[in-house]
Scaffold this active site. Sequence first.
Site, PDB file in Angstrom:
ATOM      1  CD  GLU A   1      19.429 -37.474   4.287  1.00 10.84           C
ATOM      2  OE1 GLU A   1      19.938 -36.446   3.794  1.00 10.84           O
ATOM      3  OE2 GLU A   1      18.672 -38.230   3.663  1.00 10.84           O
TER       4      GLU A   1
ATOM      5  CG  ASN B   1      12.867 -45.654   7.958  1.00 11.03           C
ATOM      6  OD1 ASN B   1      13.313 -45.194   9.006  1.00 11.03           O
ATOM      7  ND2 ASN B   1      13.620 -45.820   6.886  1.00 11.03           N
TER       8      ASN B   1
ATOM      9  CB  CYS C   1      14.795 -42.928   4.593  1.00 12.13           C
ATOM     10  SG  CYS C   1      16.589 -43.063   4.584  1.00 12.13           S
TER      11      CYS C   1
ATOM     12  CE  LYS D   1      15.387 -45.683  -0.532  1.00  5.29           C
ATOM     13  NZ  LYS D   1      15.553 -46.975   0.181  1.00  5.29           N
TER      14      LYS D   1
END
Length: 439
Positions: free
Chosen positions: A158, A214, A266, A269
């Site tokens: 982002e 991630n 992201c 979660k």
Amino acid sequence: MKISIIGTGYVGLVTGTCLSEMGNKVYCVDNDIEKINDLNNNIISIYEPNLKEMVEDNQNKENLFFTNDLKNALDSSDICFIAVGTPMNDDGSANLSYVYDVASNIGKNISKEMIIVVKSTVPIGTSDKIKSIISNEINKRNIEINFDIIFNPEFLKEGNAVNDFMRPDRIIIGGGSNKTQETLRELYNTIVMNHDRLIFMDVKSAEMTKYASNAMLATRISFMNEIANICEKTGANIKNVRIGVGSDKRIGYDYLYAGCGYGGSCFPKDIRSLISVAKENDYSPILLNSVEEVNENQKNILINKIFNRFGKDLSKYTFAIWGLSFKAETDDVRDAFSIDLIKNLIDSGAKIKAYDPKAIRSFKNVFGENNNISYFKNKNEAIKDADALILLTEWKEFRLLDFEELSKNLSNNIIFDGRNIYNRKFIEENNFELYQIGC
């Protein structure tokens, strides 16, 4: 190529817009009529640098369309991307209801051979379930339609999503026949001329790659936050440590910044979802549990510094907040540290004067209206008569401080720097108290 994108959230909108930028005809589909009407009028609900301009440009070129008509979009396309959200359930697992609803609707409306590309972040094995749902719906119609399933994870940061899509480090293609893989290769060749960036693998490995990527980045953040906390106890400086550690070419500098913990849509979660997947498969993910635990504990570090300086009863104090989004260059406040900190301050009686260049509307939507919070149009208005300045987001406009303006407006020359962006020596030379993390 002719492409449908189902879901016009962050991933879907960026994906659809960037693919249209490369000359493809793209139909972005959403069942939210108001949202589609807004998009057709170039009203975009998220902030992402350059995205709004690209949307308008490609609409004018008639490369990009927004619609509620799924059937028409599928009839007009050869490739369909699924890009709907997978929010977190209360138990930490991924809520796949939106993905499965889309799969069912594709099966009910598909009319010709098609490639289905799963872009949503989903647990390992989900793409196979999507394929089964579509097949079952097609069978109910007593027809035969060939389709192929690909898992193609997104790796968009982002605040830099458009650039990440157009100049990717890698593009993962999970599963599919040789014919399907060649079609996807042709699609992405317009973006990456270097074929080495196209990586083909099985579906489950591709699904895991997204989670693992991630998880690795979140681990680096939690690791440096833990080291920063040890630095405070021992007198070391985390900024110096970062330089020493990051200079090792095996490690590098990215995602080695200490601060208030990771947030956004992201990392929190996906870490919890991967933990859930591990437990469902009878494995205890010790490291991942620790990464999450460190991140949760990190949220208290800056709050405790404020309590230590002003006491637990903050009813006499007002704090200026610079930055509400979870990171700069986005208006996203999902799992943003600002929510936790401001809630703690208000619960202790404090008043808040908040400013963010882009995220005030998003913050109000998540946090709700509160009489103890005032919002301002610029950073200097927010600091007037505040007892201290708290920096939470590293927007560029916050990097260079006007000490004369600060001294004139703040009741006390006190700064809490939750991002470690300020130079302590320079701050203290201007007679300000500075509180940072790990230094």
